[in-house]
Design a protein around this motif. Structure first.
Motif, short mmCIF file in Angstrom:
data_model
loop_
_atom_site.label_atom_id
_atom_site.label_comp_id
_atom_site.label_asym_id
_atom_site.label_seq_id
_atom_site.Cartn_x
_atom_site.Cartn_y
_atom_site.Cartn_z
N MET A 12 45.88 84.50 66.96
CA MET A 12 45.27 83.52 66.07
C MET A 12 46.01 83.46 64.73
O MET A 12 46.08 82.41 64.10
CB MET A 12 43.79 83.89 65.85
CG MET A 12 43.04 82.94 64.96
SD MET A 12 41.25 83.26 64.94
CE MET A 12 41.22 84.94 64.31
N GLU A 13 46.58 84.59 64.31
CA GLU A 13 47.28 84.64 63.02
C GLU A 13 48.77 84.37 63.14
O GLU A 13 49.48 84.35 62.12
CB GLU A 13 47.08 86.04 62.40
CG GLU A 13 45.62 86.40 62.17
CD GLU A 13 45.43 87.89 61.93
OE1 GLU A 13 46.44 88.63 62.03
OE2 GLU A 13 44.30 88.31 61.64
N GLY B 110 42.14 78.23 64.56
CA GLY B 110 42.20 78.94 63.29
C GLY B 110 43.12 78.27 62.27
O GLY B 110 42.89 78.37 61.06
N ARG C 94 36.69 86.11 64.31
CA ARG C 94 36.94 87.53 64.07
C ARG C 94 35.64 88.33 64.13
O ARG C 94 35.59 89.42 64.71
CB ARG C 94 37.63 87.72 62.73
CG ARG C 94 39.06 87.21 62.67
CD ARG C 94 39.71 87.57 61.34
NE ARG C 94 41.04 87.00 61.23
CZ ARG C 94 41.29 85.79 60.72
NH1 ARG C 94 40.28 85.05 60.25
NH2 ARG C 94 42.52 85.34 60.66
N GLY D 280 37.97 80.46 62.06
CA GLY D 280 38.74 81.67 62.31
C GLY D 280 37.99 82.91 61.85
O GLY D 280 38.02 83.95 62.52
N GLN E 110 43.22 88.16 68.36
CA GLN E 110 43.20 88.09 66.91
C GLN E 110 44.60 87.93 66.32
O GLN E 110 44.80 87.12 65.40
CB GLN E 110 42.52 89.33 66.34
CG GLN E 110 41.02 89.38 66.60
CD GLN E 110 40.33 90.52 65.89
OE1 GLN E 110 40.97 91.45 65.42
NE2 GLN E 110 39.02 90.46 65.81
N PHE F 224 42.74 80.11 69.96
CA PHE F 224 42.31 80.44 68.61
C PHE F 224 43.39 80.15 67.56
O PHE F 224 43.08 79.89 66.40
CB PHE F 224 41.91 81.91 68.52
CG PHE F 224 40.68 82.26 69.31
CD1 PHE F 224 39.80 81.27 69.75
CD2 PHE F 224 40.39 83.59 69.64
CE1 PHE F 224 38.66 81.59 70.48
CE2 PHE F 224 39.26 83.91 70.36
CZ PHE F 224 38.39 82.91 70.78
N SER F 225 44.66 80.23 67.96
CA SER F 225 45.74 79.97 66.99
C SER F 225 45.68 78.53 66.50
O SER F 225 45.95 78.26 65.32
CB SER F 225 47.10 80.27 67.62
OG SER F 225 47.35 79.43 68.73
N PRO G 49 40.22 76.84 59.38
CA PRO G 49 40.24 78.25 58.95
C PRO G 49 38.87 78.90 58.89
O PRO G 49 38.73 80.10 59.12
CB PRO G 49 40.88 78.18 57.55
CG PRO G 49 41.66 76.91 57.55
CD PRO G 49 40.89 75.96 58.41
#
Length: 263
Positions: A89-90, A169, A180, A176, A86, A165-166, A173
């Motif tokens: 991903m951000e 995401g 989560r 993403g 997670q 995922f980065s 978006p």
């Protein structure tokens, strides 16, 4: 390319990773007054809740392992994968301003975040094990090498998910948000709070599709000499998924590097 140029590229990459590590660690621990405390309390709260929940059926759940360490291993391993995925991903959106520097690439931010999470969870695991040891609970692993190898593969799988995922995401978006949410049912399908061998055969085969399950059960087998988990647990299966997701994530970063820095 000359040897000097290779050394220069490597030294630049190491310098970037060091700077990003300090930045990420500072941001991770200074986002709130008790940010560092929450990192410890979140897994501790889950452990205490599950200990109370399953304490009355200890023998059905444990199969040769004490409930405290059994639950700790499950929570620690799952949270390690989840947080790396997670937060990875951000990573790109959180460090977008840094991409104006040519030396900083989107993949660097994901790699460093995965390293920061690994460091933090090593500290968290050590603190929680120390707390259990102070309660006269035996926390010594029977096979430390197996435990470390399983933990490393869980970290690598989390890294692969984070890399993949980065990109997903950042470009999509909406997906993403779905990613989560998917970690909530995954929590119950990863053998965090039970032994796979205690499940009915049909459910057992479903849970074993999840690579995280193999890592958690392997860690427990390495921790408890008398633990008898599912016979079909395979670290090779987890290693395959770790390598596959890492290579997929790196390929996506190479393919969409320009779009990621221009978001």
């Amino acid at each position: 390319m000359s040897r000097a140029a290779v050394r220069s590229d490597v030294s630049i990459a190491i310098a970037v990773w060091k700077a990003l590590f300090l930045r990420e660690a500072s941001a991770r621990l200074a986002t709130g007054r008790a940010a560092w405390l929450w990192i410890l309390l979140e897994p501790a709260a889950h452990i205490i809740f599950l200990m109370v929940l399953f304490g009355v059926i200890r023998h059905q759940v444990m199969q040769g392992a004490n409930i405290e360490v059994f639950v700790l291993v499950g929570i620690w391993g799952f949270f390690l994968v989840r947080n790396i995925a997670q937060r990875g991903m951000e990573a790109i959106s959180a460090n977008q301003a840094l991409f104006s520097y040519r030396q900083v690439q989107p993949v660097d931010t994901v790699l460093v975040r995965a390293t920061v999470e690994a460091f933090l969870y090593l500290v968290v695991g050590a603190i929680l094990l120390t707390a259990l040891a102070m309660l006269d609970i035996d926390v010594r692993p029977a096979d430390p090498l197996l435990v470390m190898w399983a933990a490393f593969l869980l970290w690598a799988f989390g890294l692969g998910l984070g890399l993949t995922f980065s990109v997903v995401g950042s470009l999509l978006p909406e997906l993403g948000k779905v990613i989560r949410l998917s970690f909530t049912p995954l929590y119950f399908l990863s053998a965090v709070m039970y032994s796979v061998s205690s499940l009915p055969q049909g459910m057992r085969s479903t849970v074993l599709v999840n690579p995280i399950t193999h890592g958690l059960e392997a860690m427990r087998s390495g921790w408890f000499a008398s633990y008898r988990g599912e016979a079909h647990i395979s670290l090779g299966y987890l290693a395959f998924w770790a390598l596959a997701t890492v290579f997929l994530g790196l390929a996506l970063h190479m393919r969409y590097a320009t779009r990621l820095t221009a978001q």
